[in-house]
Design a protein around this motif. Structure first.
Motif, PDB file in Angstrom:
ATOM      1  N   SER A 286       0.841  -1.201   0.000  1.00  0.00           N
ATOM      2  CA  SER A 286       0.000   0.000   0.000  1.00  0.00           C
ATOM      3  C   SER A 286       0.880   1.256   0.000  1.00  0.00           C
ATOM      4  CB  SER A 286      -0.929   0.011   1.213  1.00  0.00           C
ATOM      5  OG  SER A 286      -0.179   0.072   2.410  1.00  0.00           O
ATOM      6  N   VAL A 287       0.322   2.346  -0.530  1.00  0.00           N
ATOM      7  CA  VAL A 287       1.062   3.600  -0.661  1.00  0.00           C
ATOM      8  C   VAL A 287       0.360   4.689   0.141  1.00  0.00           C
ATOM      9  CG1 VAL A 287       1.858   5.389  -2.253  1.00  0.00           C
ATOM     10  CG2 VAL A 287       1.915   2.977  -2.948  1.00  0.00           C
ATOM     11  N   THR A 288       1.134   5.403   0.931  1.00  0.00           N
ATOM     12  CA  THR A 288       0.630   6.560   1.657  1.00  0.00           C
ATOM     13  C   THR A 288       1.126   7.825   0.965  1.00  0.00           C
ATOM     14  OG1 THR A 288       0.623   5.391   3.778  1.00  0.00           O
ATOM     15  CG2 THR A 288       0.608   7.801   3.851  1.00  0.00           C
ATOM     16  N   GLU A 289       0.190   8.693   0.589  1.00  0.00           N
ATOM     17  CA  GLU A 289       0.533   9.969  -0.017  1.00  0.00           C
ATOM     18  C   GLU A 289       0.420  11.071   1.032  1.00  0.00           C
ATOM     19  OE1 GLU A 289      -1.104  12.501  -3.812  1.00  0.00           O
ATOM     20  OE2 GLU A 289      -2.430  12.311  -2.055  1.00  0.00           O
ATOM     21  N   THR A 290       1.487  11.867   1.168  1.00  0.00           N
ATOM     22  CA  THR A 290       1.456  13.055   2.021  1.00  0.00           C
ATOM     23  C   THR A 290       1.744  14.277   1.164  1.00  0.00           C
ATOM     24  OG1 THR A 290       2.307  11.791   3.908  1.00  0.00           O
ATOM     25  CG2 THR A 290       2.378  14.195   4.066  1.00  0.00           C
ATOM     26  N   ILE A 291       0.888  15.280   1.263  1.00  0.00           N
ATOM     27  CA  ILE A 291       1.104  16.546   0.563  1.00  0.00           C
ATOM     28  C   ILE A 291       1.382  17.616   1.610  1.00  0.00           C
ATOM     29  CG2 ILE A 291       0.117  18.283  -0.960  1.00  0.00           C
ATOM     30  CD1 ILE A 291      -1.660  16.136  -2.153  1.00  0.00           C
ATOM     31  N   LEU A 292       2.544  18.228   1.511  1.00  0.00           N
ATOM     32  CA  LEU A 292       2.913  19.333   2.390  1.00  0.00           C
ATOM     33  C   LEU A 292       2.662  20.641   1.651  1.00  0.00           C
ATOM     34  CD1 LEU A 292       6.281  17.952   3.826  1.00  0.00           C
ATOM     35  CD2 LEU A 292       3.963  17.695   4.756  1.00  0.00           C
ATOM     36  N   ASN A 293       1.848  21.504   2.215  1.00  0.00           N
ATOM     37  CA  ASN A 293       1.468  22.769   1.598  1.00  0.00           C
ATOM     38  C   ASN A 293       2.237  23.916   2.255  1.00  0.00           C
ATOM     39  OD1 ASN A 293      -0.717  21.699  -0.128  1.00  0.00           O
ATOM     40  ND2 ASN A 293      -1.665  21.197   1.836  1.00  0.00           N
ATOM     41  N   SER A 326      -1.760  17.121   4.166  1.00  0.00           N
ATOM     42  CA  SER A 326      -2.897  16.344   3.675  1.00  0.00           C
ATOM     43  C   SER A 326      -2.408  14.917   3.428  1.00  0.00           C
ATOM     44  CB  SER A 326      -3.449  16.944   2.384  1.00  0.00           C
ATOM     45  OG  SER A 326      -4.450  16.115   1.826  1.00  0.00           O
ATOM     46  N   VAL A 327      -3.083  13.927   4.028  1.00  0.00           N
ATOM     47  CA  VAL A 327      -2.634  12.538   3.956  1.00  0.00           C
ATOM     48  C   VAL A 327      -3.725  11.680   3.325  1.00  0.00           C
ATOM     49  CG1 VAL A 327      -1.895  10.504   5.273  1.00  0.00           C
ATOM     50  CG2 VAL A 327      -1.162  12.798   5.988  1.00  0.00           C
ATOM     51  N   THR A 328      -3.305  10.830   2.388  1.00  0.00           N
ATOM     52  CA  THR A 328      -4.207   9.849   1.787  1.00  0.00           C
ATOM     53  C   THR A 328      -3.604   8.468   1.968  1.00  0.00           C
ATOM     54  OG1 THR A 328      -4.933  11.435   0.106  1.00  0.00           O
ATOM     55  CG2 THR A 328      -5.384   9.100  -0.310  1.00  0.00           C
ATOM     56  N   LEU A 329      -4.282   7.610   2.751  1.00  0.00           N
ATOM     57  CA  LEU A 329      -3.834   6.235   2.922  1.00  0.00           C
ATOM     58  C   LEU A 329      -4.309   5.389   1.748  1.00  0.00           C
ATOM     59  CD1 LEU A 329      -4.643   5.803   6.734  1.00  0.00           C
ATOM     60  CD2 LEU A 329      -2.499   6.540   5.677  1.00  0.00           C
TER      61      LEU A 329
END
Length: 341
Positions: A286-293, A326-329
């Motif tokens: 599985s991939v965890t996406e983290t977006i730092l703004n 912002s995190v998307t599991l």
């Protein structure tokens, strides 16, 4: 306080008889438009916060290893040497076309010579360290008003449009020149850095993972040399942040790119100026996406360091609470990829 270092280059050009009109060939002709002696003083100004950023953000013994690695990684970006120069002189009262073009390798911070030009008005554009940049090239430089430093197109990989980091620190200058009859003139030309860098430093906290990728986005894609402005598009590619070997347990990723906007456009849907996107693949696939703004502008000549750690889900948690997250599991099951700005 910004750290300032100054380096001086005296570059003169020996131009061919192309510059001299036929009317200068005989003693009885009007000599008012004949060549005039001109001295060009070029000054390469490396105005950067790099040393201050490294000293204030990376302070522990473990972080000092990262600082040393970053300094070595960026030595060809925040540099005191002009490896190559591209010098153009343009018409200012006609088609704005290029009248003379000179390219040379100098590998120095000082150079002395003189040049001879016909009496006229010119726009002079100077660019340093463009020859070995694998990502940015000159476009439209036959005319002064269209001379641009343009990034290459991004490449589509796994549904994501990506672009490598810039490979050199780019410096540019523009100098209007009006030559006067019978006067030996000196023109002083200052070259300033046009790109910048960002580094993400991660404490993995012992979390197991099989892959980790970092990208930066929200930056300009081109630079107008004649008026020193940047060109932004609606959906820029993701700039690949390269892994930097740190000789410590801390991870470091660094991208080199054009600057961000100074302010968010009124039409923008998000208040974010630029972003870092992190994709961590866990052992189960599985991939965890983290977006730092980030809403602080990243300016030309600057380095920005962002420190963070991983949590148990593989998300990135920044230490600076002004950085939005912002995190998307299970991101890899989300379908199509969109690039929010």
């Amino acid at each position: 306080m910004r750290h300032r270092r100054y380096f001086f280059i005296n570059i003169g050009l020996l131009l061919s008889a192309f510059w001299l009109t036929v009317g200068c060939s005989t003693i009885d002709d009007d000599l008012s438009d004949c060549g005039n002696s001109v001295k060009m003083n070029y000054q390469l100004r490396l105005v950067t916060n790099m040393t201050t950023e490294l000293q204030t953000q990376l302070t522990t013994p473990n972080e000092l290893n990262v600082a040393n690695a970053l300094r070595a990684h960026l030595k060809g970006i925040f540099t005191d040497i002009a490896h190559d120069v591209d010098l153009s002189f343009y018409d200012t009262e006609g088609a704005l076309n290029r009248l003379q073009h000179d390219q040379r390798v100098i590998d120095a911070n000082q150079w002395s010579d003189n040049l001879t030009l016909p009496i006229s008005k010119y726009m002079h554009l100077a660019i340093a360290n463009i020859a070995d940049n694998d990502v940015v090239s000159m476009k439209g430089d036959e005319y002064s008003n269209s001379s641009t430093l343009q990034q290459a197109n991004g490449q589509l990989t796994d549904g994501i449009e990506t672009l490598p980091s810039h490979t050199t620190g780019l410096f540019t200058a523009r100098q209007p020149m009006e030559l006067l009859s019978g006067v030996d003139q000196t023109f002083n030309v200052s070259l300033y850095m046009a790109n910048c860098a960002v580094a993400l430093v991660i404490d993995p906290k012992g979390l197991a993972y099989t892959d980790l990728k970092v990208y930066a986005t929200g930056f300009a894609e081109a630079f107008n040399v004649s008026d020193s402005t940047y060109i932004f598009t609606e959906n820029p590619p993701l700039v690949i942040a390269e892994p930097v070997a740190t000789d410590s347990n801390l991870l470091c990723f660094c991208s080199v790119n054009f600057p961000s906007r100074d302010a968010v456009p009124a039409s923008a849907e998000s208040p974010t100026l630029w972003q870092l996107k992190v994709y961590l693949t866990k052992p189960d696939g599985s991939v965890t996406e983290t977006i730092l703004n980030i809403d602080e502008p990243l300016k030309a000549g600057n380095l920005k360091i962002i420190k963070c750690e991983l949590d148990g889900e593989g998300a990135v948690r920044p230490y600076n609470n002004t950085v939005g997250v912002s995190v998307t599991l299970n991101w890899n099951s989300a379908g199509e990829y969109d690039t929010p700005l």
